[in-house]
Write an enzyme that holds these catalytic residues in place. Structure first.
Site, PDB file in Angstrom:
ATOM      1  CD  GLU A   1      -3.387   0.589   1.613  1.00  0.00           C
ATOM      2  OE1 GLU A   1      -3.478  -0.464   2.251  1.00  0.00           O
ATOM      3  OE2 GLU A   1      -4.355   1.329   1.381  1.00  0.00           O
TER       4      GLU A   1
ATOM      5  CD  GLU B   1      -4.664  -0.392   8.933  1.00  0.00           C
ATOM      6  OE1 GLU B   1      -3.972  -1.426   8.947  1.00  0.00           O
ATOM      7  OE2 GLU B   1      -5.227   0.036   7.911  1.00  0.00           O
TER       8      GLU B   1
HETATM    9  C1  BGC Z   1      -5.471   2.716   4.467  1.00  0.00           C
HETATM   10  C2  BGC Z   1      -6.016   3.810   5.314  1.00  0.00           C
HETATM   11  C3  BGC Z   1      -6.974   4.586   4.529  1.00  0.00           C
HETATM   12  C4  BGC Z   1      -8.079   3.650   4.224  1.00  0.00           C
HETATM   13  C5  BGC Z   1      -9.216   4.271   3.564  1.00  0.00           C
HETATM   14  C6  BGC Z   1      -6.568   1.832   4.092  1.00  0.00           C
HETATM   15  O1  BGC Z   1      -6.158   0.780   3.315  1.00  0.00           O
HETATM   16  O2  BGC Z   1      -4.418   2.053   5.077  1.00  0.00           O
HETATM   17  O3  BGC Z   1      -5.381   4.224   6.360  1.00  0.00           O
HETATM   18  O4  BGC Z   1      -7.377   5.798   5.035  1.00  0.00           O
HETATM   19  O5  BGC Z   1      -7.604   2.534   3.501  1.00  0.00           O
HETATM   20  O6  BGC Z   1     -10.246   3.502   3.733  1.00  0.00           O
END
Ligand code: BGC
Length: 876
Positions: A488, A730
């Site tokens: 990501e 997270e």
């Molecule tokens: C990210 C986030 C992001 C989110 C949005 C994720 O995969 O890691 O932090 O804001 O997607 O839904």
């Protein structure tokens, strides 16, 4: 005794009369002696440093020359302001003659203080212009001249030899690439920047870097060599095997300008005379890692005299140069180095090193072995419940370094064109014993000035602060990324938005965000929608989510507050307006209820939540004055209850003043009750979390806010700390109380968003804030909120004016507060006391101080106005 008092009084007077005032920390476009600016009207800032109290700048004078020595002699001045009556010392705009490409300029400043005293001229500072016009680029875009291995896409090498015929006075290199580059001249690395040219919306804006390479060149024969990597340009990015986001070929643009001592100039450019080949970097991908085969190294390829007869030529390409821009933000550099804290053999028998800190960067490995020996280094943030190496949460990112040895002598390996988010490495194939001295890890991040420190008497909160700062270090890698480890690592707008105010305390993020915001505007869709991620690689239509797209208004405002930077507001204004218009168009009767929204992302949702207390918040928008009525009609019952009876619903409604005055206190009470009903746990996600404690404080619920801060069980900020976190997670429960993990599809252990509590720690616990009408700490607010059983809290913040400090402690239950206010600013200080008679400063009653003006009392505080200086307050 009397003698001692006289002595100190004399010292005090002396310090006042003879206090040294100096001008320091000269900045041009917020950078110290920058090189390669493409700003025709750069702005100057400086600090007036003085120990004395109540020092303000009354006037300044700036002079600029293109010659350092003539500046001192007041000769060849190309711009002088003359004496300007003003207390502005930040962002004074250059208004002199047109600045020229590649030229270096010198400037200095002197000031007069409010007592009429003139400082001496500051030491000269400098800045150097970049290439201002597309046609200043003589260099040609070049690509490798041999067919590519399309599987690995090995990193191509480019080289060129040239003669510098005369004595060199100075030399400047301008470099950029499609992909990433590392350049060397005569065997030495150019600069200490990594992952250059950084990441921008390449189709519209591509940064080049400017380097002073005078010391790398010699009179006579020279060689330049450049290696390219796939990077963000064409490497694997996002999902589903997506690659070649910006193009399928890597390319180099290189221009070297040499000035000889006789004043003549010579330019060396990338063109058809260069040669290309491959070297030791077999493959390099941001997600998957790097493979280096040292046996394939072209020894000496970057030195003059190397035989490149079997190298290929290159292909010249005619790519557009109008997208080229100078680098505005600080480059990625190497920072902390970590040594192994533990070498572990896991239950599975894996050889693992623990570096003790979840960091972003890479390992450095020393090894001695045979030619062809192959070492594989894998990266992980955590070990699992059993103590085994855990990489499932990296999803498809392989995150592996593979090193193949040349053999015989000791070799040192580290990657070039990737980065990892890790605390642990797993080592396979290492010849011989794994000894700690052969392994280290280095943190890479944008070279932002550290500005803020926070500490207090609770070690768990201090660890939380450490984790917040490391979350920032790990994710401010040229763009603000959501996470640094899995497949990501994108510039998620919502994450950046919620954390931005905290970020601006920890480090100077002025230019970091100013640069990224330009990409926000560049990638904004024609209809005003802001993409979910910037740079946008998810394509058109992937955007426009409330809370995420609001990045385009919230961060410029936060930058304005933290640094007083109006230019960011000006530059982003049309982007903000387009976004507001987009929302307007999407709304019906002032409510925006359509489209896709992430909502209060990752809020707490217990499995057995069936009693109506659910934390699911309606996705709504709060903006214009006349939206409020519609909001109330739709979302509030006549009895003042919000339809979503959640913490986030109340927090947002209260924070953004959506409710009529008369209903706010009751709503705040409901919020406090809600927190209590969860046994003092938060239930907020990304959107509610940044404002939760602020709203509680604002409505008089400090004690509830402190209970949330100090909560040690899930969900809370300290739960991960207690579970051994060294960064922000997270999810509130990335590792569950039974040591199992949250779903691997979304379980980053380095995701800064929830670190947004840092802002409350600085602004409320320690109590350092700025007033919005004199932002950037020109008018400082000091208002500590004593609580949470803390016996002390200290915060220091380096502002453009100097250091602001607020240190409080309870000594036998009595408050002492040390405050430092930089010269050329003023402060309003709130001291928790019943009245001014209870307070002393420097041991004296306030009434004796001519430096302190008592304004009155307010909500249990005595309000004082002070000028610059250091103050020691005590409450009797
Ligand atoms: C990210 C986030 C992001 C989110 C949005 C994720 O995969 O890691 O932090 O804001 O997607 O839904």
């Amino acid at each position: 005794m009397k003698k001692a008092v006289c002595f100190f009084y004399a010292m005090y007077l002396a310090s006042f009369c003879f206090a040294q005032e100096t001008i320091q920390n000269l900045l041009c476009e917020n950078l110290s002696n920058p090189i390669g600016l493409d700003e025709q009207h750069p702005r100057f800032s400086w600090q007036l440093i003085s120990d004395a109290r109540n020092i303000m700048q009354a006037a300044y004078e700036i002079r600029v020359s293109n010659n350092a020595s003539s500046l001192e002699k007041d000769k060849d001045i190309i711009w002088s302001t003359g004496k300007i009556s003003s207390d502005s010392s930040v962002y004074i705009t250059y208004r002199g003659a047109q600045l020229e490409s590649g030229k270096k300029y010198y400037w200095q400043v002197r000031v007069w203080d409010n007592a009429g005293k003139a400082s001496s001229w500051s030491e000269p500072a400098s800045w150097q212009m970049g290439l201002l016009n597309a046609n200043d680029w003589k260099a040609k875009w070049i690509e490798q001249g041999f067919p590519e291995d399309t599987i690995n896409r090995s990193s191509p090498l480019f080289r060129k030899e040239f003669k510098a015929s005369k004595k060199i006075q100075s030399a400047t290199a301008y470099i950029t690439a499609h992909g990433l580059y590392e350049a060397c001249i005569n065997g030495k690395r150019v600069g200490d920047h990594y992952l250059t040219p950084g990441w921008t919306s390449y189709n519209k804006r591509l940064q080049y870097q400017t380097y002073d390479v005078t010391d790398l060149l010699t009179q006579g024969n020279n060689a330049v060599g450049v290696t390219l990597g796939n990077g963000w340009y064409r490497g694997y990015l996002a999902w589903g095997g997506n690659k070649n986001t910006y193009g399928k070929d890597v390319a180099l643009l290189f221009q070297l300008e040499i000035t000889y001592t006789d004043g003549t100039k010579e330019t060396v450019i990338s063109d058809e005379s260069w040669k290309s080949s491959t070297g030791s970097i077999i493959s390099a991908e941001i997600y998957n890692g790097e493979t280096i085969d040292a046996g394939k190294e072209k020894t000496g390829w970057c030195n003059a005299g190397y035989n490149d007869a079997d190298w290929s030529g290159i292909a010249v390409k005619d790519y557009d140069k109008s997208k080229l821009i100078a680098t505005q933000n600080e480059p990625i550099k190497k920072h902390e180095t970590f040594q192994p804290v533990k070498i572990i053999t896991t239950p599975k028998g894996e050889k693992v090193i623990d570096f003790g800190q979840n960091l972003v960067g890479w390992e450095i490995v020393k090894v001695k072995g045979n030619a062809g020996d192959k070492i594989t280094i894998s990266h992980a943030e955590v070990l699992d419940k059993e103590g085994n190496f855990y990489t499932e949460n990296l999803r498809a990112a392989k995150a592996q370094s593979t090193y193949i040895l040349k053999g015989n002598d000791e070799e040192t390996f580290a990657p070039h064109f990737t980065f990892y988010g890790f605390r642990y490495i797993k080592i396979e194939g290492y010849p011989g014993e794994i000894k700690p001295e052969n392994f280290s890890a280095v943190a890479l991040y944008s070279d932002m000035q550290p500005t803020g420190t926070f500490s207090c008497s609770n070690p768990l909160i201090n660890q939380l602060q450490h984790n917040i700062q490391w979350g920032q270090r790990g994710n401010f890698l040229d763009v603000p990324t959501d996470c640094p480890q899995r497949d990501e690592r994108l510039g998620w707008t919502g994450d950046a938005q919620v954390f931005s105010r905290t970020a601006a305390f920890n480090m100077n993020v002025n230019n970091f965000f100013a640069k990224w915001l330009k990409d926000v505007a560049a990638d904004q869709e024609e209809n005003g929608s802001i993409p979910f991620v910037i740079p946008n690689l998810l394509g058109p239509g992937a955007g426009g989510s409330a809370g995420w797209a609001d990045v385009c208004t919230i961060i410029p405002w936060n930058i304005y507050l933290a640094y007083g930077d109006k230019k960011v507001l000006e530059q982003q204004y049309s982007s903000m307006k387009a976004w507001v218009e987009y929302m307007n168009k999407k709304s019906k009767n002032y409510l925006w209820n359509t489209g896709f929204h992430f909502g209060d992302w990752l809020f707490y949702r217990p499995f057995d939540d069936n009693d109506g207390r659910s934390a699911v918040t309606d996705k709504y928008l709060m903006l214009l004055q006349n939206i409020k009525d519609a909001f109330l009609k739709e979302y509030m019952t006549p009895n003042g209850r919000l339809v979503s009876n959640t913490q986030t619903a109340y927090v947002l409604a209260l924070n953004f003043d959506m409710l009529p005055e008369s209903q706010r206190a009751e709503a705040a009470q409901r919020l406090a009750d809600n927190v209590k009903s969860y046994d003092n746990h938060l239930t907020t996600g990304f959107l509610g979390t940044p404002y939760l404690c602020h709203v509680l404080t604002r409505f008089g619920y400090d004690s509830v806010a402190y209970k949330l801060l100090l909560q040690g069980t899930y969900p809370s900020w300290l739960y991960p700390v207690k579970m051994g976190a060294t960064t922000i997670w997270e999810r509130w429960d990335g590792i569950k109380p039974d040591s199992t993990f949250e779903t691997p599809s979304m379980n980053s252990f380095n995701h800064y968003s929830y670190g947004a509590i840092g802002d409350w720690m600085y602004r409320t616990v320690a109590g350092i804030d700025t007033y919005a009408d004199e932002p950037g700490y020109k008018h400082i607010k000091i208002m500590p909120h004593i609580g949470g059983n803390l016996t002390y809290a200290n915060a220091d913040l380096k502002t453009y004016y100097g250091t602001v400090s607020a240190h409080w402690k309870l000594d036998n239950g009595k408050l002492q507060l040390d405050v430092e206010i930089p010269a050329n600013t003023k402060a309003t200080v709130y001291i928790p006391a019943k009245n001014a008679d209870e307070i002393t400063e420097g041991g004296n009653a306030l009434s004796l101080s001519k430096d302190i003006k008592v304004e009155g009392t307010e909500n249990g505080y005595v309000v004082l106005n002070v000028g610059s200086g250091k103050y020691h307050f005590a409450v009797k």
